[in-house]
Design a protein around this motif. Structure first.
Motif, mmCIF file in Angstrom:
data_model
loop_
_atom_site.group_PDB
_atom_site.id
_atom_site.type_symbol
_atom_site.label_atom_id
_atom_site.label_comp_id
_atom_site.label_asym_id
_atom_site.label_seq_id
_atom_site.Cartn_x
_atom_site.Cartn_y
_atom_site.Cartn_z
ATOM 1 N N MET A 329 134.571 34.847 22.314
ATOM 2 C CA MET A 329 135.599 35.477 23.125
ATOM 3 C C MET A 329 136.579 36.255 22.255
ATOM 4 O O MET A 329 136.938 37.403 22.562
ATOM 5 C CB MET A 329 136.357 34.432 23.952
ATOM 6 C CG MET A 329 137.518 35.020 24.764
ATOM 7 S SD MET A 329 138.443 33.792 25.730
ATOM 8 C CE MET A 329 137.321 33.568 27.123
ATOM 9 N N ALA A 330 137.023 35.650 21.151
ATOM 10 C CA ALA A 330 138.017 36.284 20.286
ATOM 11 C C ALA A 330 137.528 37.604 19.713
ATOM 12 O O ALA A 330 138.322 38.533 19.493
ATOM 13 C CB ALA A 330 138.397 35.339 19.151
ATOM 14 N N THR A 331 136.223 37.705 19.473
ATOM 15 C CA THR A 331 135.675 38.918 18.866
ATOM 16 C C THR A 331 134.957 39.810 19.876
ATOM 17 O O THR A 331 134.295 40.774 19.486
ATOM 18 C CB THR A 331 134.711 38.556 17.722
ATOM 19 O OG1 THR A 331 133.640 37.744 18.234
ATOM 20 C CG2 THR A 331 135.435 37.810 16.617
ATOM 21 N N SER A 332 135.080 39.486 21.160
ATOM 22 C CA SER A 332 134.487 40.332 22.202
ATOM 23 C C SER A 332 135.197 41.680 22.233
ATOM 24 O O SER A 332 136.298 41.852 21.687
ATOM 25 C CB SER A 332 134.615 39.661 23.563
ATOM 26 O OG SER A 332 135.984 39.586 23.954
ATOM 27 N N ARG A 333 134.582 42.639 22.896
ATOM 28 C CA ARG A 333 135.196 43.972 22.968
ATOM 29 C C ARG A 333 136.589 43.902 23.594
ATOM 30 O O ARG A 333 137.531 44.526 23.093
ATOM 31 C CB ARG A 333 134.307 44.920 23.779
ATOM 32 C CG ARG A 333 134.878 46.324 23.875
ATOM 33 C CD ARG A 333 133.991 47.253 24.680
ATOM 34 N NE ARG A 333 134.532 48.603 24.714
ATOM 35 C CZ ARG A 333 134.002 49.594 25.397
ATOM 36 N NH1 ARG A 333 132.888 49.401 26.106
ATOM 37 N NH2 ARG A 333 134.555 50.799 25.378
ATOM 38 N N GLU A 334 136.729 43.146 24.679
ATOM 39 C CA GLU A 334 138.027 43.068 25.360
ATOM 40 C C GLU A 334 139.115 42.540 24.439
ATOM 41 O O GLU A 334 140.187 43.151 24.298
ATOM 42 C CB GLU A 334 137.922 42.162 26.591
ATOM 43 C CG GLU A 334 139.272 41.951 27.277
ATOM 44 C CD GLU A 334 139.234 40.911 28.387
ATOM 45 O OE1 GLU A 334 140.304 40.577 28.925
ATOM 46 O OE2 GLU A 334 138.119 40.419 28.700
ATOM 47 N N TRP A 335 138.850 41.393 23.802
ATOM 48 C CA TRP A 335 139.901 40.763 23.007
ATOM 49 C C TRP A 335 140.059 41.428 21.649
ATOM 50 O O TRP A 335 141.169 41.423 21.072
ATOM 51 C CB TRP A 335 139.642 39.265 22.882
ATOM 52 C CG TRP A 335 139.943 38.593 24.188
ATOM 53 C CD1 TRP A 335 139.067 38.254 25.174
ATOM 54 C CD2 TRP A 335 141.241 38.253 24.670
ATOM 55 N NE1 TRP A 335 139.731 37.706 26.247
ATOM 56 C CE2 TRP A 335 141.072 37.688 25.963
ATOM 57 C CE3 TRP A 335 142.536 38.349 24.160
ATOM 58 C CZ2 TRP A 335 142.140 37.235 26.736
ATOM 59 C CZ3 TRP A 335 143.605 37.896 24.917
ATOM 60 C CH2 TRP A 335 143.398 37.350 26.193
ATOM 61 N N VAL A 354 135.491 49.547 19.697
ATOM 62 C CA VAL A 354 136.927 49.341 19.848
ATOM 63 C C VAL A 354 137.647 50.527 19.222
ATOM 64 O O VAL A 354 137.279 50.991 18.143
ATOM 65 C CB VAL A 354 137.364 48.023 19.182
ATOM 66 C CG1 VAL A 354 138.873 47.940 19.049
ATOM 67 C CG2 VAL A 354 136.842 46.846 19.994
ATOM 68 N N THR A 355 138.656 51.009 19.906
ATOM 69 C CA THR A 355 139.366 52.209 19.468
ATOM 70 C C THR A 355 140.706 51.857 18.858
ATOM 71 O O THR A 355 141.506 51.134 19.466
ATOM 72 C CB THR A 355 139.598 53.161 20.658
ATOM 73 O OG1 THR A 355 138.340 53.462 21.259
ATOM 74 C CG2 THR A 355 140.267 54.447 20.186
ATOM 75 N N ALA A 356 140.968 52.375 17.657
ATOM 76 C CA ALA A 356 142.283 52.251 17.032
ATOM 77 C C ALA A 356 142.991 53.587 17.179
ATOM 78 O O ALA A 356 142.462 54.623 16.772
ATOM 79 C CB ALA A 356 142.134 51.876 15.564
ATOM 80 N N GLU A 357 144.173 53.580 17.776
ATOM 81 C CA GLU A 357 144.927 54.809 18.000
ATOM 82 C C GLU A 357 146.317 54.697 17.382
ATOM 83 O O GLU A 357 147.326 54.621 18.077
ATOM 84 C CB GLU A 357 145.014 55.103 19.497
ATOM 85 C CG GLU A 357 143.651 55.344 20.139
ATOM 86 C CD GLU A 357 143.737 55.669 21.614
ATOM 87 O OE1 GLU A 357 144.859 55.543 22.169
ATOM 88 O OE2 GLU A 357 142.718 56.036 22.198
#
Length: 424
Positions: A329-335, A354-357
């Motif tokens: 869960m911690a490394t899922s896309r959502e979290w 995962v996007t960093a902005e």
């Protein structure tokens, strides 16, 4: 990864955005025990994760699984001994954070649970995934990364008429302009910043050591090693730094940059923040800009050491099934996306979906632009032996910068690297 190097600094990068807290910590990290059917114990390093992210993740996990999660914050001092002890005992910890260059060592001793069956097909950053694998088996989940960039004084560069470079050649042109048109030191570069050198060698297609049958051998006495060192020497010639010091001796961000007129330097996010704070304490105001370490061409930046952390499950976990579910869960896309968002893009995401902005013009923006050219030293249990002082790579650098014969010094360094890296 070594605490005195990037292990600590990468994590402190996250601490610029938030301070992690958790229950059960007495300041030493030596608390509690592993979970049972109704509980779970997670060890995270001091400064790794925002409090809000940890709290929200655990609340969601407890709602879904009915399992109480206790997060214990570990201090860097003495962490390797505590991890070694915890992984040799039943039920001390379920999920734990490990520096990315440490993972292979703990996996090789049988301390970590293989995770291929639980994390198959996840879109990890290639460099970060490699740090979590041993012989093709995944023993940890990549969590985040961070790397060095060039930090420069905007006002000095403007005075010199220097432009932000996209290539090595343009970088040298900018430093020459600063040297000719200002009184500032064009770049502060210690003689022994060997992870910076490693990136330059990687740009040339080389590495500190290469696989050799069932073992490893040093690879500095090579065309790539020489070319990387030659470029390092070209940069270091613009610096007044001694050839026998590193970025921590003296600490460049707090002991050098605030006390000298320095036009640029290579550092980490926590160092940039530390230098700005030290300058302000002296009544000044930092005017920093940031750009990725330039590469040989404008098509991509130069290679950078990609420090960071992985999350793993102890082979002796008291609640291994729930530990795997928490890690997943911690490394899922959502979290993972929530984690990056909570840090304002201040880390390199471990997942490619995962996007960093980060804010335009920020350190984080420059750092994230180098994510695709992340580099790691040889991922083997013997690498820690190489980094032990006296470090043969650092000794080679000083010898070369002092005008010694590169081939002779590199041959000696390779012999020492080969001996150490193959020692368990």
């Amino acid at each position: 990864m070594k605490r005195t190097r990037f292990g600590r600094t990468a994590l402190a990068m996250a601490a610029l955005a938030a301070t992690a807290t958790a229950c059960g910590d007495d300041g030493t990290g030596a608390t509690g025990g592993g979970g049972d059917d109704g509980s779970l114990t997670v060890w995270l390093m001091d400064g790794s994760a925002p409090e809000s992210w940890v709290a929200e993740l655990n609340e969601a996990f407890e709602r879904e699984h009915g399992v109480e999660v206790t997060v214990e914050i570990q201090q860097w001092d003495g962490i390797q001994d505590r991890l070694t002890t915890a992984l040799s005992e039943d039920g001390t910890v379920d999920v734990l954070e490990i520096g990315n260059t440490q993972t292979v060592g703990y996996a090789a001793t049988g301390g970590l649970t293989p995770l291929d069956a639980h994390l198959a097909g996840q879109p990890w950053n290639d460099a970060m995934r490699s740090s979590a694998e041993v012989d093709g088996t995944l023993y940890a989940a990549p969590w985040y990364g961070a790397n060095r960039v060039v930090i420069y004084d905007r006002s000095i560069w403007a005075e010199a008429g220097a432009e932000v470079p996209a290539t090595r050649e343009e970088w040298i042109d900018a430093l020459e302009a600063i040297e000719e048109n200002t009184d500032a030191e064009p770049i502060y570069l210690p003689g022994q910043s060997y992870y910076v050198l490693g990136g330059f060698i990687a740009d040339e297609g080389g590495d500190f050591a290469v696989a050799d049958g069932d073992g490893w051998r040093g690879a500095l006495d090579t065309p790539a090693g020489r070319a990387g060192m030659d470029f390092y020497a070209e940069l270091q010639a613009f610096s007044t730094s001694p050839t026998d010091n590193d970025e921590a001796s003296p600490q460049q961000s707090t002991e050098v940059i605030p006390n000298q007129e320095v036009a640029s330097w290579i550092g980490l996010g926590w160092e940039a923040a530390g230098a700005a704070a030290a300058i302000e304490e002296r009544g000044g105001e930092a005017d920093f800009g940031y750009f990725p370490i330039p590469g040989t061409t404008a098509e991509r930046p130069g290679h950078v050491f990609m420090g960071g952390s992985n999350l793993a499950v102890s082979e002796r976990a008291g609640n291994r099934e729930m530990a795997v579910k928490w890690l997943r869960m911690a490394t899922s896309r959502e979290w993972a996306q929530r984690f990056v968002d909570a840090l304002d893009g201040g880390v390199v995401p471990a997942r490619t979906d995962v996007t960093a902005e980060p804010a335009p013009g920020s350190f984080a923006e420059a750092m994230v632009r180098s994510a695709d050219v992340g580099w790691l030293p040889p991922l083997t249990t013997g690498w820690a032996n190489v980094e032990t002082e006296p470090n043969p790579i650092k000794e080679l650098m000083t010898a070369a910068l002092d005008g010694g014969d590169y081939a002779e010094a590199a041959e000696a360094a390779d012999d020492e690297i080969t001996t150490r890296i193959n020692r368990e």
